[in-house]
Structure formats: C-alpha cells, structure tokens
Design a protein around this motif. Structure first.
Motif, mmCIF file in Angstrom:
data_model
loop_
_atom_site.group_PDB
_atom_site.id
_atom_site.type_symbol
_atom_site.label_atom_id
_atom_site.label_comp_id
_atom_site.label_asym_id
_atom_site.label_seq_id
_atom_site.Cartn_x
_atom_site.Cartn_y
_atom_site.Cartn_z
ATOM 1 N N LEU A 52 0.827 -1.210 0.000
ATOM 2 C CA LEU A 52 0.000 0.000 0.000
ATOM 3 C C LEU A 52 0.862 1.261 0.000
ATOM 4 C CD1 LEU A 52 -2.798 -1.021 2.537
ATOM 5 C CD2 LEU A 52 -3.107 -0.525 0.109
ATOM 6 N N GLY A 53 1.932 1.242 0.795
ATOM 7 C CA GLY A 53 2.825 2.396 0.829
ATOM 8 C C GLY A 53 3.464 2.650 -0.522
ATOM 9 N N TRP A 54 3.835 1.588 -1.209
ATOM 10 C CA TRP A 54 4.425 1.689 -2.544
ATOM 11 C C TRP A 54 3.431 2.335 -3.509
ATOM 12 C CZ3 TRP A 54 6.800 -3.183 -5.380
ATOM 13 C CH2 TRP A 54 7.493 -2.765 -6.499
ATOM 14 N N LEU A 55 2.203 1.830 -3.495
ATOM 15 C CA LEU A 55 1.170 2.344 -4.387
ATOM 16 C C LEU A 55 0.879 3.820 -4.124
ATOM 17 C CD1 LEU A 55 -1.074 1.839 -6.514
ATOM 18 C CD2 LEU A 55 -2.570 1.184 -4.603
ATOM 19 N N LEU A 56 0.702 4.171 -2.856
ATOM 20 C CA LEU A 56 0.373 5.551 -2.509
ATOM 21 C C LEU A 56 1.539 6.499 -2.780
ATOM 22 C CD1 LEU A 56 -1.590 4.869 0.787
ATOM 23 C CD2 LEU A 56 -2.539 5.720 -1.361
ATOM 24 N N ALA A 57 2.773 6.016 -2.582
ATOM 25 C CA ALA A 57 3.935 6.857 -2.852
ATOM 26 C C ALA A 57 4.018 7.225 -4.326
ATOM 27 C CB ALA A 57 5.210 6.145 -2.415
ATOM 28 N N GLU A 58 3.711 6.272 -5.187
ATOM 29 C CA GLU A 58 3.834 6.512 -6.622
ATOM 30 C C GLU A 58 2.628 7.246 -7.200
ATOM 31 O OE1 GLU A 58 6.560 6.136 -7.865
ATOM 32 O OE2 GLU A 58 7.614 4.423 -7.036
ATOM 33 N N LYS A 59 1.443 7.006 -6.644
ATOM 34 C CA LYS A 59 0.228 7.538 -7.241
ATOM 35 C C LYS A 59 -0.316 8.781 -6.535
ATOM 36 C CE LYS A 59 -0.007 4.232 -10.304
ATOM 37 N NZ LYS A 59 0.216 4.514 -11.738
ATOM 38 N N VAL A 60 -0.024 8.957 -5.268
ATOM 39 C CA VAL A 60 -0.637 10.055 -4.512
ATOM 40 C C VAL A 60 0.416 10.990 -3.928
ATOM 41 C CG1 VAL A 60 -2.162 10.661 -2.593
ATOM 42 C CG2 VAL A 60 -2.630 8.606 -3.957
ATOM 43 N N VAL A 61 1.266 10.463 -3.044
ATOM 44 C CA VAL A 61 2.184 11.325 -2.297
ATOM 45 C C VAL A 61 3.259 11.912 -3.196
ATOM 46 C CG1 VAL A 61 3.728 11.462 -0.321
ATOM 47 C CG2 VAL A 61 1.740 9.952 -0.230
ATOM 48 N N GLY A 62 3.904 11.067 -4.003
ATOM 49 C CA GLY A 62 4.965 11.540 -4.888
ATOM 50 C C GLY A 62 4.520 12.643 -5.818
ATOM 51 N N PRO A 63 3.405 12.468 -6.551
ATOM 52 C CA PRO A 63 2.948 13.543 -7.432
ATOM 53 C C PRO A 63 2.642 14.846 -6.701
ATOM 54 C CG PRO A 63 1.915 11.472 -8.043
ATOM 55 C CD PRO A 63 2.656 11.215 -6.770
ATOM 56 N N ARG A 64 2.146 14.772 -5.464
ATOM 57 C CA ARG A 64 1.861 16.000 -4.714
ATOM 58 C C ARG A 64 3.145 16.724 -4.321
ATOM 59 N NH1 ARG A 64 -2.820 17.366 -2.809
ATOM 60 N NH2 ARG A 64 -1.870 18.459 -1.053
ATOM 61 N N LEU A 65 4.189 15.988 -4.027
ATOM 62 C CA LEU A 65 5.438 16.610 -3.597
ATOM 63 C C LEU A 65 6.192 17.234 -4.756
ATOM 64 C CD1 LEU A 65 6.716 13.938 -1.041
ATOM 65 C CD2 LEU A 65 5.707 16.161 -0.531
ATOM 66 N N GLY A 66 5.988 16.712 -5.959
ATOM 67 C CA GLY A 66 6.672 17.269 -7.121
ATOM 68 C C GLY A 66 8.019 16.620 -7.370
ATOM 69 N N ASP A 67 8.707 17.104 -8.373
ATOM 70 C CA ASP A 67 9.975 16.519 -8.812
ATOM 71 C C ASP A 67 11.145 17.086 -8.014
ATOM 72 O OD1 ASP A 67 8.624 15.070 -10.776
ATOM 73 O OD2 ASP A 67 8.739 16.752 -12.194
ATOM 74 N N TRP A 68 12.223 16.365 -8.088
ATOM 75 C CA TRP A 68 13.475 16.812 -7.468
ATOM 76 C C TRP A 68 14.496 17.016 -8.571
ATOM 77 C CZ3 TRP A 68 15.879 18.716 -3.443
ATOM 78 C CH2 TRP A 68 17.253 18.531 -3.289
ATOM 79 N N HIS A 69 15.131 18.197 -8.579
ATOM 80 C CA HIS A 69 16.050 18.522 -9.660
ATOM 81 C C HIS A 69 17.509 18.464 -9.225
ATOM 82 C CE1 HIS A 69 12.578 19.606 -11.992
ATOM 83 N NE2 HIS A 69 12.192 20.476 -11.069
ATOM 84 N N GLY A 70 17.752 18.327 -7.966
ATOM 85 C CA GLY A 70 19.121 18.126 -7.515
ATOM 86 C C GLY A 70 19.913 19.394 -7.321
ATOM 87 N N HIS A 71 19.816 20.317 -8.230
ATOM 88 C CA HIS A 71 20.576 21.561 -8.148
ATOM 89 C C HIS A 71 19.685 22.712 -8.586
ATOM 90 C CE1 HIS A 71 24.378 19.414 -7.480
ATOM 91 N NE2 HIS A 71 23.953 18.567 -8.393
ATOM 92 N N SER A 72 20.102 23.904 -8.273
ATOM 93 C CA SER A 72 19.298 25.067 -8.610
ATOM 94 C C SER A 72 19.148 25.250 -10.116
ATOM 95 C CB SER A 72 19.925 26.334 -8.008
ATOM 96 O OG SER A 72 21.258 26.483 -8.458
ATOM 97 N N ASN A 73 20.089 24.709 -10.905
ATOM 98 C CA ASN A 73 19.969 24.841 -12.347
ATOM 99 C C ASN A 73 19.080 23.763 -12.959
ATOM 100 O OD1 ASN A 73 21.506 22.556 -12.158
ATOM 101 N ND2 ASN A 73 23.356 23.420 -13.118
ATOM 102 N N GLY A 74 18.504 22.910 -12.111
ATOM 103 C CA GLY A 74 17.560 21.916 -12.603
ATOM 104 C C GLY A 74 18.215 20.645 -13.094
#
Length: 526
Positions: free
Chosen positions: A229-251
């Motif tokens: 359940l945690g896997w499913l919710l992380a990929e479908k609900v929580v992850g999309p709400r948090l947004g992407d990670w770009h690593g550095h300020s230049n993306g």
C-alpha cells in the motif's frame, strides 16, 4: 532544489481533500505552541476530573486511581521544582542526543554517504520505495535509531537516486512508525509487549507463558500489506503532490560518482571494525561468568532484554568507531580532535528538536501525574467489554480504540500496560488468545503515529524534510502521511477481522483461539 507540495486544482476529490488538509495544517501554530496549548487544556481537564471524582480501579493491583488536579498546590510545586529533571529525563531526548553523537562522526567522516552510494548501486530504481519502507521497519529493532538516523538517510538515498528527498524522509518515517506492527522479524518490542500481555493473561491463567514469536506470521502479513500500500500511494498520490526533485538550482541532476579506491578501502576497514564490534557484543551476551548484556536470572524470553536496551549506546559506539577508521583511511579525520568536532556537528541539527522536546517532555510527564492516562485506557477497554460483540468485530474495535488513544498516550507500551489487564482476560473468556489480542492492539497503535503532531518524531521528520525544502510545513507533511495512515488503518482492520474469521495461526505455537483452563467457552471465535 525541491519544489514544494504542488496544489492540484483539478482532479479527483482526493486531491481537493488533501489540499484542504494541507491548508488547514499549515494554518496551525508552530508545534511548540501546539504542545503548550495542549498542556493548558490538560491542566484544565485534570481540574475538572479531580473535582468530579474521576476514578478507575487498576485490575491488577486493585488500586483506585483518582484524577489529580494539575493546578493544585502540590502539582504546581512538583511541576516547577522538577523542570530540569522532567526535561532531561525525557526518554526520546536521551536517545536522540546519544545516537546523534555517533551519527555525526559517521556522517561527517564520509562513511554514511559512501554507504548510501554503495547501497544505491545494488537497489534497482523500481524497488527504491518498497526497500525504503522495509528497511525502516527493520530499524525499529534498534529502538529509535530509525527515527533519528534512518529517516534523514532515506532522504539522502532518494536524492542520490534523483527522486524527491522529502518523499524519502516520509517513507522512511512510515517504515519506522509501522515496524512495531508489521515486520519480517520479531525483536525487542515483541519481548516488551508480550511481557505486558503476560500480566493480563495470568489473571485468568497463571501458567500462561509469553511467546516472543507469538505474532510473527501476523507481523509478516501486515508488513507485506503495508509495504504494498505504501508503494502504491507513494507513486500515485504522495509523490505527485510533492513534485519533482532537480538536484541543483539549475535543474540538472548528477548521478552519484562511483566509489574511489580510497573510499572502498575505508569501507573495508569500517566493515572490519563492525565485525570486531559484533564479536565483542556477542561475547558480552554469551561468555559464561561475565555477560552484562544477558540476564540469566530473568524468565527465558526476557533474558536478552539487557542487550535490546543497550542498542542505542552500542550503535553510537559502533558509528564512532567505524566512522573514525573510515575517516582515517580517506583523510577526513587526522586526530581525535576531528572526531570531537564531528560529534558536535551531529548535535547541531537537533537544536529545533531540543526546543520541542522541552514542551513534549512536560506534556508526557504531566499527563502521567494527572492519572488521566490509565483512566482513559481502562475505561475504554471496559467500554469494549460491554459491547458483547463477536471477536471478529471486537478485535478491530480494539485496534480502533488503540489508534485513537495514541493521540493521548504516544507510548505503545505505556498504553498497553493500562489496557492489557482488562482486554486480555476479556478476550480470553471470549475464546481469543492473548497473542491475537496483542496483534490487534499493535496494528491500531502504529497508524496514528503517522499523523499525530503529538508524536515527537513526527515533528522531527518535519525538521528533516525542511532541510531539503524550507517551505515544507506541518500541513504539507500531514497531507502526505494522512492517505498512508488511512490506508494502513483500513488494511489492518480487514486483516485482523479476516485472521480471526479464518482462525489462522498468529505465530509459531500461537493460535487465534484459546480456552481458559477449567472453563467452558461462552462462544467460539468467529
């Protein structure tokens, strides 16, 4: 840098609901102010309870516990004169400060980052989420090590993999919270919780012996369900709400560099120190005539408890030793003074938690002084008993009561100490084993920790998330963990009811059904 939680204007009702949760949560005062306000409310409730004569009888000792007025002269005197004792005696604070001394050396020497890079080479990206939750569950065997060290490490793992580190912190926290009810292996908590269960069981059956493995099969089932359940919710609900990670300020995102020969040599030396350390610990457990980590005078299932209780300082020593030899190998440590400086750096990040712990410590202590904790727990257990419902319904209700009580009594063992003498004999008379009753209690006990602002480690996780995203606030974390908590709660109820209905073994030598010696069951377990 990480983006904040992204409001989703369109989409399902779920997204709109979580947006509202986030807005309301972010509108709440600072957690320190929340604790201060709850302390004031607690004092007023205690005064009302004392005036109205709220009492409960301890079913083990027969002692009558009365609500105590925290505004009385004696209580105010105790509060003011014991402030330093109350603060420094707060167990989570002691664990945090101790473990972070070692974690500071392990991190700033470069050992932990190198280990993470090494681990990332062996974990397929698709399995990062379930592996993070599972490792969090397993860390619970080292007491609070997971909350204090593993949660921020999980964020670092996700950053190294190019994913949002805030999501990593949340999933690491999820695993740590639920490891007491869902796990692949039993551990120190099983010994502790069944020791409390035994107190209640022996009220009816003095010969009943606790079995630390009595929930093993149930633990595995819960772990599998929660990870999925945690896997499913992380990929479908929580992850999309948090947004992407770009690593550095230049993306851009840079993959972690492969380990150098020097770093690999440092890891080998740290590994050798770990092997030596494990050998010393085993000697302290099993050497005849000198075994400080083994209590031969205790009951068989509890003889290893000294080792479990020593895990935090032992892990601190291990991290200092392994970090030291690693640092010497790679050049980050030249003298012992560098080690001392790194210990201090390990404590720097704990400053916000030190402020919060002051208020949390006093809330916990004052709640205990008021006697409201056992009154609420024992009265709640009595309410369950009066329902006269079948076990397949009563056990999920017990899990529900455990979950709600967790908002008031964060310690699972303290809450069970008050409830077990009532609910364990009650379910035994209904034909349900103490092991099954304990299992139902445990699954309810963990889910509320994911969303309770009164959980000190919930706030600590927020602090860890803010290291990656300073705009991340209490409501942001709450909206991320709430879907997980709800899913885990419902899954736990279904599994518990199904387990009783199917009469599955709860663990090795532990069944759902139980018959009190010399008594006839009033009804079979359903």
């Amino acid at each position: 840098m990480a983006t904040g939680t992204r409001p989703i204007a369109r989409g399902a009702w779920r997204d709109r609901f979580l947006n509202r949760v986030e807005l309301l949560g972010n509108a709440l005062p600072d957690p320190v102010a929340i604790f201060a306000g709850i302390i004031l409310i607690l004092m007023m409730v205690s005064a009302i309870g004392a005036a109205q004569g709220w009492t409960v009888t301890n079913p083990v000792t027969g002692e009558v516990l009365k609500a105590r007025n925290l505004l009385s002269e004696d209580m105010i005197r105790q509060l003011l004169t014991e402030v330093p004792k109350t603060y420094t005696g707060f167990t989570p604070l002691g664990f945090a400060l101790t473990i972070m001394l070692g974690a500071g050396v392990a991190e700033h020497s470069g050992l932990l980052p190198a280990l993470l890079r090494r681990m990332m080479q062996g974990v397929p990206p698709v399995l990062l989420v379930p592996a993070t939750i599972l490792l969090g569950m397993l860390t619970i065997h080292a007491f609070d090590f997971g909350f204090l060290v593993y949660v921020p490490l999980a964020g670092m793992m996700f950053a190294a993999a190019g994913r949002n580190p805030v999501l990593g912190c949340i999933l690491g926290f999820t695993g740590c919270c639920t490891g007491l009810a869902g796990n692949l292996l039993p551990g120190q908590y099983d010994v502790l919780i069944f020791g409390i269960t035994q107190t209640g069981a022996r009220l009816l059956s003095p010969q009943w012996e606790m079995n630390p493995f009595g929930n093993w099969w149930y633990l595995i089932a819960i772990a599998v369900a929660f990870i999925g359940l945690g896997w499913l919710l992380a990929e479908k609900v929580v992850g999309p709400r948090l947004g992407d990670w770009h690593g550095h300020s230049n993306g851009s995102y840079e993959s972690p560099a492969p380990l150098s020969k020097t770093e690999l040599r440092g890891l080998r030396r740290a590994g050798a120190v770990t092997v030596l350390f494990v050998g010393i610990v085993l000697a302290l457990i099993f050497v005849p005539g000198y075994a400080p980590l083994y209590d031969s005078a205790a009951e068989p299932a509890q003889r290893i408890l000294p080792f479990y209780r020593a895990t935090v300082p032992l892990l601190t020593v291990l991290m200092v030793g392994a970090g030291w030899v690693y640092g010497k190998a790679v050049g980050t440590i030249t003298t012992h003074r560098d080690v001392v400086v790194m210990m201090g750096k390990g404590l720097e990040g704990m400053l916000p938690y030190l402020v919060l712990a002051f208020f949390a410590a006093h809330f916990v202590a004052m709640f205990g002084w008021s006697n409201l904790a056992p009154i609420v727990a024992i009265q709640g257990a009595g309410t369950l008993r009066e329902l006269h419902a079948p076990p397949a319904l009563l056990l999920p209700l017990l899990a529900t009561a455990s979950a709600w009580l967790d908002f008031l009594i964060a310690s699972g063992s303290a809450k069970w100490t008050a409830m077990a003498p009532v609910v364990v004999p009650m379910f035994m008379l209904l034909g349900v084993s103490p092991e099954m009753t304990t299992a139902a209690y445990r699954v309810g006990d963990v889910v509320t920790n994911l969303i309770s602002p009164l959980n000190a480690y919930f706030i600590l996780t927020l602090i860890y998330c803010q290291r990656w995203n300073p705009a991340f606030r209490l409501g942001s974390l709450l909206s991320a963990t709430l879907p997980i908590a709800i899913a885990f709660y419902l899954a736990g109820l279904v599994i518990t009811a199904g387990w009783v209905a199917l009469d599955l073994p709860v663990g090795p030598g532990a069944a759902v059904s139980y018959q009190v010696p010399g008594q006839v069951l009033p009804a079979p377990a359903q």
